[in-house]
Design an enzyme around this catalytic site. Sequence first.
Site, mmCIF file in Angstrom:
data_model
loop_
_atom_site.group_PDB
_atom_site.id
_atom_site.type_symbol
_atom_site.label_atom_id
_atom_site.label_comp_id
_atom_site.label_asym_id
_atom_site.label_seq_id
_atom_site.Cartn_x
_atom_site.Cartn_y
_atom_site.Cartn_z
ATOM 1 N N GLY A 413 0.821 -1.205 0.000
ATOM 2 C CA GLY A 413 0.000 0.000 0.000
ATOM 3 C C GLY A 413 0.858 1.259 0.000
ATOM 4 O O GLY A 413 1.973 1.288 -0.539
ATOM 5 N N SER A 414 0.342 2.310 0.632
ATOM 6 C CA SER A 414 1.009 3.621 0.574
ATOM 7 C C SER A 414 2.351 3.668 1.301
ATOM 8 O O SER A 414 3.084 4.655 1.187
ATOM 9 C CB SER A 414 0.079 4.687 1.152
ATOM 10 O OG SER A 414 -1.066 4.843 0.339
#
Length: 668
Positions: A413-414
């Site tokens: 993810g981020s």
Amino acid sequence: MKKWRVLSIFLILIIALAACSKKDTPEDRLASYTKLWKDAEFTKMYEGYLSDASKDVFGPDEYIDRTTKLYKDLAITDVQIKFKNPDEDKKYKKEDQPEFPVQIKMETVAGPIEFEKKVMMTYGKSGEEENWFVEWDPSFNLPNLTMNDKVGVSKLPSKRGEILDRNGSPLAINGKGYEAGIVPEKFNEEKDAERLAKILNTTPDYIKKQLNQSWVKPDQFVPIKKVASTQNAIVEKMIEVPGVTYTQVEMREYPYGESLSHLVGYIGRINADELEKVKDKGYKETDLIGKRGLEQLLDEQLRGEDGARIYIEKTNENAEKITIAEKTAVDGKSLSLTIDADLQQKTFKAMDGEAGTATAIDPKTGEVLVLTSSPAFDPNEFVIGVSASHYDKLSKDPLQPLLNRFAATYAPGSAIKPITAAIGLEAGTIKPEKGYTIEGKRWKKDESWGNFGVTRVYTPPNPINLKKAIVHSDNIYFAMEAIEMGKKTLIEGFKKFGFEKDIPFSYPLRASQISNDVTIGTEAQLVDTSYGQGQMLMNIVHLASSYSPLLTNGKMVKPVLFADETKSEIWKEGLISPENAAILRADLREVVTKGSGKDADIPSVKISGKTGTAELKSGQDKRGKENGFFVGYQTDETAYIMAMMIESIEDNGGSGYVVKKVAEVMAE
């Protein structure tokens, strides 16, 4: 002419008859006997070469059966017998009893045995055969052995190597445990067997079976089950049952229990399948073997080598024991890890049984201080033999406590965005000051994307530059910059950071991947990859290591697990310039002070880091499970970078749930 032909045939017959009538010499017979001896052909030796006088004293049981058993019990191999023939052909009379010095050498379970034996040969008749025969006695097998002596083998156990943390704290040691048992005359079998079975996690039938063994006496301690030293509650409950007591026994102990179970593992009794794979390495069916973790990975190094002593117990009044051979035990090698057991335990406790994994790495040396998987199991239970019902319960637990998550890979993810930013900064496609005007929470480049679009959680004020994009974790900004970079730049950049290559680590970890086939096929996959979705998967150790160039001016050192490994060895370098690294460090601090990582903004220590949420979609554009990440480090004096992942945080406040846990660990 016919006379000469008849005479020639006559001469040939005379020569043939003379050859047939030639008898074996004692040396010939002894040579044939020793050849059979080397091949352990004891029946042929007995029947064809022993004198009748020897057979009268030593029957087949003593000669064939005992010798065969002796060779098996002592693991006798590579038998070598040498004797020296007389310098000249010697003529023997039937009444002679020549002796030949014989050198005997053999390999045994206790090492080599070498001795000299004088072998006497006598001429005689056995059945229809007249020949030279061996005068035998048991000292042919072992020096000074007589018929009534007992031969014994005692095991000299080695100590398994221990596993320690960086400070010498014990992670796996040769400690103590308990043997729970019953004194039959004090135990009410009908009344208390079921009660005790529940306490010890066994069955009443098993307890009754143990009590009904032929050797059991009313006042004799009958072992039932081993209990780990950490299971004090079980000990306290069981001794409340009349007739139940315990003795202390040597046992492998794991003082840090669940917090290190996946890394350290445990040992247990070797099973048939395991023995089949390693029997050529000296393992036996009674041995213990590593079952998981480092105990399994380094079993040959840790296990040591047992010694043995072969002795003869004489039949005289003093029952003297004479040592024939002895091989000393060689203890296994102990290991020291870079792990900080207290920090590991603190991290595991902060995870509070949630499904996930965490690691902490010194960015300068590469030393791994924490490597844990949650939830876990108690290795102390497994080392004494976990019951089938309990193992079944662990196997069916939806949180999968037996799964080693730190060895696996997950969509980051981020949490990958600082690495994407570093690639763009170094390529010159990302300009920190450049801002985009982005309206709304959903964006797509054009209609060629169809139903695909990029969404964001926050809508910070325009224009959106690199700092705002990192602080507020803006997917749309990174999607735009990924298109600017292009597939080639992004793929090459991630490869420079160690993707698609084995992680150079002493514990086997799954390699991180950019995609399933190391390519990016579409713009949709390109933008997804830029913020850690798509087909990107990353190992937690690699994730923490990938942040280290931001703190070391572009260098990523190899992660190390063992104290004796080389530290600060460069794995990757030139990943980011000091200037660009400084830009990202400032942004990561603001993630905590102003952005998605606010829960780590605590008074006791300044923390920088980056959050991440990876969506595990159950269908197109449908929200599924979410894994939360936080990669953080102490801003001013960085002792370690910690990366933590918690599964299924969608109902717990998102990645902020993970931020709180990391902050709890780092709080002073």
